[in-house]
Design an enzyme around this catalytic site. Structure first.
Site, PDB file in Angstrom:
ATOM      1  N   GLU A  24       0.816  -1.201   0.000  1.00 12.52           N
ATOM      2  CA  GLU A  24       0.000   0.000   0.000  1.00 12.52           C
ATOM      3  C   GLU A  24       0.855   1.259   0.000  1.00 12.52           C
ATOM      4  O   GLU A  24       1.967   1.273   0.536  1.00 12.52           O
ATOM      5  CB  GLU A  24      -0.922   0.014   1.222  1.00 12.52           C
ATOM      6  CG  GLU A  24      -2.009  -1.037   1.163  1.00 12.52           C
ATOM      7  CD  GLU A  24      -2.999  -0.957   2.311  1.00 12.52           C
ATOM      8  OE1 GLU A  24      -4.167  -1.335   2.096  1.00 12.52           O
ATOM      9  OE2 GLU A  24      -2.604  -0.519   3.409  1.00 12.52           O
ATOM     10  N   CYS A  39       3.355   8.827   0.628  1.00 11.72           N
ATOM     11  CA  CYS A  39       3.933   7.895   1.585  1.00 11.72           C
ATOM     12  C   CYS A  39       4.043   6.538   0.889  1.00 11.72           C
ATOM     13  O   CYS A  39       3.033   5.975   0.470  1.00 11.72           O
ATOM     14  CB  CYS A  39       3.038   7.804   2.818  1.00 11.72           C
ATOM     15  SG  CYS A  39       3.555   6.559   4.022  1.00 11.72           S
ATOM     16  N   CYS A  46       6.711  -6.527   7.427  1.00  9.49           N
ATOM     17  CA  CYS A  46       7.836  -5.980   8.174  1.00  9.49           C
ATOM     18  C   CYS A  46       8.243  -6.962   9.259  1.00  9.49           C
ATOM     19  O   CYS A  46       7.386  -7.637   9.853  1.00  9.49           O
ATOM     20  CB  CYS A  46       7.448  -4.639   8.806  1.00  9.49           C
ATOM     21  SG  CYS A  46       8.805  -3.792   9.660  1.00  9.49           S
ATOM     22  N   CYS A  50       6.678  -3.997  15.607  1.00  7.23           N
ATOM     23  CA  CYS A  50       6.239  -2.990  16.572  1.00  7.23           C
ATOM     24  C   CYS A  50       4.790  -3.266  16.997  1.00  7.23           C
ATOM     25  O   CYS A  50       3.922  -3.495  16.149  1.00  7.23           O
ATOM     26  CB  CYS A  50       6.345  -1.595  15.972  1.00  7.23           C
ATOM     27  SG  CYS A  50       8.028  -1.163  15.461  1.00  7.23           S
ATOM     28  N   CYS A  53       1.835  -1.133  15.438  1.00  5.67           N
ATOM     29  CA  CYS A  53       1.791  -0.986  13.980  1.00  5.67           C
ATOM     30  C   CYS A  53       1.166  -2.219  13.335  1.00  5.67           C
ATOM     31  O   CYS A  53       1.543  -3.355  13.640  1.00  5.67           O
ATOM     32  CB  CYS A  53       3.209  -0.766  13.450  1.00  5.67           C
ATOM     33  SG  CYS A  53       3.297  -0.528  11.662  1.00  5.67           S
ATOM     34  N   SER A 148      12.122   6.421  14.241  1.00  6.82           N
ATOM     35  CA  SER A 148      10.997   6.027  15.095  1.00  6.82           C
ATOM     36  C   SER A 148      11.548   5.610  16.452  1.00  6.82           C
ATOM     37  O   SER A 148      12.041   4.492  16.603  1.00  6.82           O
ATOM     38  CB  SER A 148      10.220   4.875  14.446  1.00  6.82           C
ATOM     39  OG  SER A 148       9.601   5.299  13.252  1.00  6.82           O
ATOM     40  N   HIS A 150       9.930   6.275  19.948  1.00  6.44           N
ATOM     41  CA  HIS A 150       8.769   5.770  20.695  1.00  6.44           C
ATOM     42  C   HIS A 150       9.034   5.433  22.160  1.00  6.44           C
ATOM     43  O   HIS A 150       8.077   5.288  22.921  1.00  6.44           O
ATOM     44  CB  HIS A 150       8.131   4.587  19.974  1.00  6.44           C
ATOM     45  CG  HIS A 150       7.692   4.923  18.590  1.00  6.44           C
ATOM     46  ND1 HIS A 150       6.755   5.910  18.331  1.00  6.44           N
ATOM     47  CD2 HIS A 150       8.079   4.451  17.368  1.00  6.44           C
ATOM     48  CE1 HIS A 150       6.583   6.012  17.034  1.00  6.44           C
ATOM     49  NE2 HIS A 150       7.375   5.146  16.421  1.00  6.44           N
ATOM     50  N   CYS A 273      -0.564   6.653   9.967  1.00  4.32           N
ATOM     51  CA  CYS A 273       0.645   6.010  10.471  1.00  4.32           C
ATOM     52  C   CYS A 273       0.315   4.739  11.240  1.00  4.32           C
ATOM     53  O   CYS A 273      -0.551   4.743  12.120  1.00  4.32           O
ATOM     54  CB  CYS A 273       1.403   6.971  11.401  1.00  4.32           C
ATOM     55  SG  CYS A 273       2.094   8.407  10.566  1.00  4.32           S
TER      56      CYS A 273
END
Length: 287
Positions: A24, A39, A46, A50, A53, A148, A150, A273
């Site tokens: 996407e 984006c 991945c 995380c 996510c 990132s 966090h 996000c």
């Protein structure tokens, strides 16, 4: 190519690649100008995992080829009928885990024979792969680096970003300081405050301390819904937006740290996000 349009004008696209794998990308138009930011994804799935996510929920599928990365940006611009003015590697995947293909695609986006996107308007977001950050710093380009973060408390970051347990915060900060000093390029830190996990005074002070000496910009990101925890999680964590985001912003600002709160776009079509997947609507992910 499937398209979904948000109430705020954001458009999310599902691309089916030659081997049937889907990824996407998102087109984010400026509401006041003709500018368009895209984006794009660098991997299908991945491996970082995380907890906040959705992308990693289906696991890692494969790296994208340079043309597959570039074409997302080109096709989204064509669909909008606009020149793409900015591109961000904040879609599916860890960009630096597919480093060579990423850099080749960025070169074509930046090239006058490609999309002619200014280097300073191209941002790469990494979870913090330090060896690749060092390589990125060696490039003779003014690309923007976003990390990132966090959590600036090691045990919290290990919990939230389990695929990075080998990357310590001390080493990450040293790498970022060297990156900043060598290239003089501004870097951004991305931080999504999560209620009861990384938004208390301890974590706020740790973030402030991490920023010292980096001359960085902090992007506070309101947590977007991304479904439940991964099936492999053995925790009973509840991932909810923090009510202390504004307090954190003020604390950073009062300590001389440049900070902003990112405006969420496309959440109603799962295009914000942390919400991208390789899932077709009403179907399971293609492999």
């Amino acid at each position: 190519m499937e398209e979904q349009i948000s109430a705020d004008g954001t458009r999310k696209y599902l691309f089916e690649l030659a081997d049937g794998v889907c990824v996407e990308g998102v087109g984010i138009p400026d509401t006041h100008t003709e500018q368009l930011t895209v984006c794009f994804s660098t991997q299908a799935g991945c491996a970082i995992g995380c907890l906040f996510c959705a992308t990693g929920r289906g696991g890692f599928v494969r790296n994208l080829h340079p043309g597959e990365i570039f074409d997302q940006v080109a096709l989204i611009g064509e669909n909008f009928g606009r020149r793409v003015s900015g591109a961000v590697a904040m879609g599916q995947g860890e960009p630096f885990a597919n480093y060579d293909a990423l850099v080749e695609a960025l070169e074509h986006m930046n090239s006058p024979h490609g999309l002619e996107i200014g280097a300073r308007h191209i941002t790469v977001s990494t979870s913090g792969l330090t060896e690749r950050i060092e390589r990125f710093g060696d490039l003779d380009k003014q690309y923007t680096l976003a990390v990132s973060l966090h959590a600036a408390v090691q045990e919290t970051r290990d919990l939230l970003m389990p695929g990075l347990k080998h990357e310590t915060l001390n080493n990450l900060k040293a790498t970022l300081k060297d990156y900043r000093e060598r290239g003089g390029r501004r870097l951004s830190l991305e931080y999504a405050p999560i209620a009861g996990l990384n938004d208390d005074e301890k974590h706020r002070d740790a973030l402030i301390d991490f920023c010292q000496g980096l001359l960085c910009h902090v992007n506070l990101i309101p947590l977007n819904p991304a479904g439940g925890l991964p099936e492999t999680s053995d925790t009973d964590l509840r991932l909810e937006p923090s009510p202390r985001l504004e307090d954190m912003r003020q604390a950073l600002e009062s300590n001389g740290i440049e900070v902003s709160v990112r405006r969420s776009r496309g959440a109603d079509i799962d295009g914000a996000c942390g919400q991208l997947t390789q899932r077709r609507r009403n179907s399971e992910p293609r492999r």
